[in-house]
Design an enzyme around this catalytic site. Structure first.
Site, PDB file in Angstrom:
ATOM      1  N   GLU A 100       8.001   0.345   3.859  1.00  0.00           N
ATOM      2  CA  GLU A 100       9.220   0.271   4.663  1.00  0.00           C
ATOM      3  C   GLU A 100       9.434  -1.181   5.082  1.00  0.00           C
ATOM      4  OE1 GLU A 100       9.012   2.745   8.162  1.00  0.00           O
ATOM      5  OE2 GLU A 100      10.979   2.121   8.906  1.00  0.00           O
ATOM      6  N   HIS A 103       2.955   5.501   4.587  1.00  0.00           N
ATOM      7  CA  HIS A 103       3.619   4.243   4.234  1.00  0.00           C
ATOM      8  C   HIS A 103       3.133   3.116   5.149  1.00  0.00           C
ATOM      9  CE1 HIS A 103       6.293   5.691   7.547  1.00  0.00           C
ATOM     10  NE2 HIS A 103       6.491   4.409   7.794  1.00  0.00           N
ATOM     11  N   HIS A 156       3.856  -1.277  11.493  1.00  0.00           N
ATOM     12  CA  HIS A 156       3.129  -0.010  11.653  1.00  0.00           C
ATOM     13  C   HIS A 156       2.640   0.548  10.330  1.00  0.00           C
ATOM     14  CE1 HIS A 156       7.387   1.530  11.149  1.00  0.00           C
ATOM     15  NE2 HIS A 156       6.776   2.383  10.347  1.00  0.00           N
TER      16      HIS A 156
END
Lengths: 146, 146
Positions: free
Chosen positions: A137, A88, A8
């Site tokens: 992440e 992010h 994502h």
């Protein structure tokens, strides 16, 4: 390590409700999850699906994140960018601890210990100083794919 | 309009060569294209593939962009963020002109006329003011998929 799937893109927003309306009515998203609180991370979260390249696949999601609580780690981001913005990116790995050891060996700063993320699997963040300015992440891929 | 596939995430960098080394050696990317100049856009470009969710699919790419020429539209971004960072996201649409009319009807500001982008198909950008702070590229999907 082999680069994992881009699970994502995290997008910070001052209002998940407004963002849901935008992704649904303007961008044309047809699969938007239910928003939920993730108090341990200080965020409210909602996943927007984007279409995969093939019918049976999965696309990279947009993860809408709204500050939750005064100590939210994205409160500063929203203060600086009141309209929200890209926050992010998140890649999947098969094993979170092996990934942590890999990045540490490469000299990339891992921010804290692995903890449970929005998809219910362990995650950590890499400091953007070690990743070309991109807050990154790393998440252990869930069995069911999302 | 139906939300299209997330074709790529644009990442600005002061040095594509350094970024290629990072994505190859640290992130573990195994499919990195040849960098090329896109003078009309004022950028040097390199696509990094991320894996799809299924073997036959295509993943969202990382589009590395480096300023090209003094008038590069991303020179200001790099001056503000010398290490680079997330610059834009790009969604595919079947018809660029229909998409332009759609966004204009929704009151989202389209930045200029459609022009040929890094994948060789027409693209335009949406002003981040109308998209929750996310600079958003809209590209006509190429026949071969990338």
């Amino acid at each position: 390590m082999i680069l994992g799937r881009l699970n994502h893109v995290g997008v910070a927003t001052p209002s998940i409700d407004d963002s849901i309306a935008f992704y649904r009515d303007v961008m044309g998203a047809t699969a938007i999850g239910e928003p939920f609180d993730l108090p341990a991370q200080g965020v409210r979260v909602c996943f927007v699906d984007t279409p995969p390249s093939t019918g049976s696949g999965r696309g990279t999601q947009i993860e809408l994140i709204e500050p939750l609580g005064d100590a939210s780690p994205i409160r500063g981001f929203i203060e600086k960018s009141p309209a929200g913005g890209q926050h992010h990116v998140c890649y999947e790995v098969p094993d979170i601890h092996a990934a942590k050891a890999w990045f540490e060996a490469k000299g990339v700063r891992v921010l804290g210990e692995p903890r449970i993320g929005a998809h219910g699997t362990p995650i950590f963040f890499l400091h953007p100083r070690g990743t070309g300015g991109v807050l990154t992440e790393i998440m252990e891929a869930p069995g069911d794919g999302h």
